[in-house]
Design a protein around this motif. Structure first.
Motif, PDB file in Angstrom:
ATOM      1  N   PHE A   1      35.109 -58.517   6.267  1.00 21.50           N
ATOM      2  CA  PHE A   1      33.803 -59.077   6.611  1.00 21.50           C
ATOM      3  C   PHE A   1      33.895 -60.597   6.754  1.00 21.50           C
ATOM      4  N   GLY A   2      32.797 -61.187   7.223  1.00 19.00           N
ATOM      5  CA  GLY A   2      32.772 -62.624   7.449  1.00 19.00           C
ATOM      6  C   GLY A   2      32.933 -63.445   6.192  1.00 19.00           C
ATOM      7  N   ASP A   3      32.539 -62.912   5.035  1.00 13.76           N
ATOM      8  CA  ASP A   3      32.689 -63.653   3.779  1.00 13.76           C
ATOM      9  C   ASP A   3      34.071 -63.505   3.163  1.00 13.76           C
ATOM     10  N   GLY A   4      34.984 -62.817   3.847  1.00 17.18           N
ATOM     11  CA  GLY A   4      36.337 -62.642   3.338  1.00 17.18           C
ATOM     12  C   GLY A   4      36.569 -61.369   2.570  1.00 17.18           C
ATOM     13  N   SER A   5      35.523 -60.651   2.217  1.00 19.65           N
ATOM     14  CA  SER A   5      35.689 -59.394   1.482  1.00 19.65           C
ATOM     15  C   SER A   5      36.193 -58.308   2.409  1.00 19.65           C
ATOM     16  N   THR A   6      36.813 -57.290   1.807  1.00 21.74           N
ATOM     17  CA  THR A   6      37.436 -56.207   2.574  1.00 21.74           C
ATOM     18  C   THR A   6      36.685 -54.906   2.341  1.00 21.74           C
ATOM     19  N   TYR A   7      36.476 -54.172   3.405  1.00 17.61           N
ATOM     20  CA  TYR A   7      35.839 -52.854   3.311  1.00 17.61           C
ATOM     21  C   TYR A   7      36.783 -51.898   2.593  1.00 17.61           C
ATOM     22  N   GLU A   8      36.235 -51.129   1.672  1.00 17.58           N
ATOM     23  CA  GLU A   8      37.083 -50.339   0.775  1.00 17.58           C
ATOM     24  C   GLU A   8      37.701 -49.117   1.436  1.00 17.58           C
TER      25      GLU A   8
ATOM     26  N   PRO B   1      25.479 -50.791  13.037  1.00 23.15           N
ATOM     27  CA  PRO B   1      25.696 -51.062  14.460  1.00 23.15           C
ATOM     28  C   PRO B   1      25.339 -52.497  14.820  1.00 23.15           C
ATOM     29  N   GLY B   2      26.187 -53.110  15.650  1.00 22.58           N
ATOM     30  CA  GLY B   2      25.991 -54.488  16.070  1.00 22.58           C
ATOM     31  C   GLY B   2      26.649 -55.516  15.185  1.00 22.58           C
ATOM     32  N   GLN B   3      27.199 -55.107  14.042  1.00 18.94           N
ATOM     33  CA  GLN B   3      27.811 -56.036  13.098  1.00 18.94           C
ATOM     34  C   GLN B   3      29.180 -56.482  13.607  1.00 18.94           C
ATOM     35  N   PHE B   4      29.463 -57.799  13.485  1.00 14.58           N
ATOM     36  CA  PHE B   4      30.766 -58.335  13.861  1.00 14.58           C
ATOM     37  C   PHE B   4      31.677 -58.372  12.633  1.00 14.58           C
ATOM     38  N   VAL B   5      32.897 -57.882  12.792  1.00 16.16           N
ATOM     39  CA  VAL B   5      33.864 -57.812  11.694  1.00 16.16           C
ATOM     40  C   VAL B   5      35.236 -58.200  12.234  1.00 16.16           C
ATOM     41  N   ARG B   6      36.181 -58.410  11.313  1.00 15.54           N
ATOM     42  CA  ARG B   6      37.582 -58.599  11.664  1.00 15.54           C
ATOM     43  C   ARG B   6      38.315 -57.300  11.388  1.00 15.54           C
ATOM     44  N   LEU B   7      39.002 -56.812  12.388  1.00 18.14           N
ATOM     45  CA  LEU B   7      39.697 -55.532  12.296  1.00 18.14           C
ATOM     46  C   LEU B   7      41.199 -55.802  12.202  1.00 18.14           C
ATOM     47  N   VAL B   8      41.838 -55.269  11.161  1.00 19.13           N
ATOM     48  CA  VAL B   8      43.264 -55.475  10.908  1.00 19.13           C
ATOM     49  C   VAL B   8      43.982 -54.148  11.122  1.00 19.13           C
TER      50      VAL B   8
END
Length: 471
Positions: free
Chosen positions: A249-256, A290-297
């Motif tokens: 996410f934008g705050d640096g946290s990672t989706y579990e 939906p519509g949320q911007f994230v960083r995908l690794v």
């Protein structure tokens, strides 16, 4: 009076000239008394290892299914049976449309079926009589044929009546609108009591579990990854579906939770030059919307026998990128390399180095091709006296320059923590004017150091510039 003044002024002028010239001449004599020691540099021995490789992209979250709920029949909207924005399951009741007209059509269709069935029964009895008369010779074959045709027409009328009944029943069923998929409902588009036409939008349902993340990769990068996998350089996946995807996410946290890539386009976007791909992830808690911007690794790939170096070891010259390596006599040699990829604070080298090579990683601005150096093993920087952190590759240079400047003497051999500073001599100044290669990652700082090296009259400036480079 003029000859007397001339005779007295000449000795005084010669004396003053001797006082001014003597320290300079002594300094020059002292500077040329011996060869400068080789500069101290940090050296790392190349080792190969298995390197995990990740690729990061900007992605946008989208519902896995976006369903528009539309009216399939016209009529008055009587009732809405859900809360806007709530979760519904497949088959849940959403809307009720006035069914009176469609109930009457169903009743009429059923009556037509009964009528058709009665006509078919009469045609069958007529056929039986005509067949019996024809067998006794009391009736012609034409009468029998007419009776058979009447029976076949009766059967067709029954089929048509049944089809009309099914159509009327469907229209009645469409008056009750149910959720075709489970998900989250949107706002109601039409209020209760409105007159609907066939096709009017009633609401939307977004399926959020699982959820999709769309992202795009440059066509050149996608082609490079495909080639690396095919030639065996990248290991761990033979198809996009074998890769693992994580979200940040934008705050640096990672989706579990992690997901996979389930779609990669076979065409390139003509406007952006990218290839669209899609990842799918579980989303039971609806953290992804939906519509949320994230960083995908993208994970799951690795390079075997990989060689990595710190970024500061990379140099840029007229012939391209290179590093300095050491031979058996600890002399610096230029080694051209090919950089496969920039990593976080380091580079992945694909060509030019082998396991066991010794590479200068720090202090490269002090190195000249073919010149000997004093190799030092890589270690954590120590805290010098005075509380300021020690530099990398030029430790003590700033302190030595400041000390020599304070004493008013040229700095020939000043050390700090066992490392020797570079001499401030005319040959060094000439070398600086020739523009030696500098670190690719710190071109401005390297230029500042070279300018400081070419000014032996300003040791404080030299120490300050080098300290800035070190920091």
């Amino acid at each position: 009076m003029r000859p007397f003044a001339t005779s007295i002024g000449l000795p005084i002028a010669l004396t003053l000239a001797g006082i001014l010239v003597w320290p300079v001449a002594g300094a020059l004599a002292q500077a040329g008394g011996g060869a400068p020691p080789p500069p101290a540099v940090t050296v790392e021995t190349v080792k190969t290892r298995t390197l995990p490789v990740t690729y990061e992209y900007a992605g946008r979250v989208a519902a896995s299914r976006e369903v528009q709920i539309r009216a399939r029949v016209g009529g008055i909207l009587l009732q809405r049976d859900f809360e806007e924005g709530s979760r519904v399951a497949e088959g849940d009741l959403l809307f009720r449309i006035d069914p009176a007209t469609y109930e009457a059509e169903v009743a009429l269709a059923r009556a037509q079926v009964v009528e058709a069935q009665a006509q078919l029964a009469q045609a069958r009895r007529s056929e039986e009589r005509a067949r019996a008369l024809a067998q006794r010779g009391a009736s012609s074959q034409a009468n029998l044929d007419d009776a058979i045709s009447a029976r076949e027409l009766g059967e067709a009328r029954v089929e048509a009546a049944n089809a009309q009944l099914r159509s009327a029943s469907l229209q009645l069923d469409y008056a009750t609108v149910e959720a075709p998929v489970g998900g989250i409902t949107s706002l109601e588009q039409v209020p209760e009591g409105s007159l609907l036409q066939t096709g009017d939008l009633l609401t939307r349902i977004d399926q959020l579990d699982p959820i999709n993340v769309n992202f795009s990769a440059a066509d050149t990068e996608a082609q490079s990854i495909r080639e690396l996998i095919e030639n065996g350089t990248l290991k761990g996946a033979s198809a996009p579906g074998d890769l693992k995807v994580s979200i940040r996410f934008g705050d640096g946290s990672t989706y579990e939770r992690t997901g996979t890539i389930d779609f990669t386009s076979t065409t390139i976007d003509s406007q952006t030059g990218t290839i669209l791909s899609r990842a799918v992830l579980p989303n039971p808690d609806q953290r992804l919307l939906p519509g949320q911007f994230v960083r995908l690794v993208v994970e799951g790939l690795s390079v075997e026998n990989a060689i990595t170096l710190p970024t500061e070891a990379l140099m840029q010259g007229p012939q391209g990128t290179f590093v300095y390596t050491l031979n058996a006599e600890n002399a610096a040699e230029v080694r051209p390399i090919t950089v496969a990829r920039d990593l976080d604070g380091s580079i992945l080298v694909s060509q030019g180095l082998e396991e066991g090579d010794r590479v200068i990683t720090k202090g490269v601005v002090k190195v000249r091709p073919g010149s000997p150096v004093d190799p030092q093993a890589a270690e954590e920087p120590a805290e010098p006296e005075g509380g300021e952190p020690a530099g990398n590759g030029a430790d003590g240079t700033a302190q030595a320059g400041e000390a020599s400047g304070a004493a008013g003497e040229p700095a020939e051999k000043a050390t700090n923590g066992g490392e020797t500073a570079e001499p401030e001599a005319a040959p060094e100044k000439a070398a600086s004017r020739s523009g030696p290669p500098v670190p690719r990652s710190a071109l401005p700082d390297g230029e500042a150091v070279r300018l400081a090296q070419g000014n032996p009259l300003n040791p404080k400036a030299e120490g300050r510039d080098r300290a800035e480079l070190i920091e």
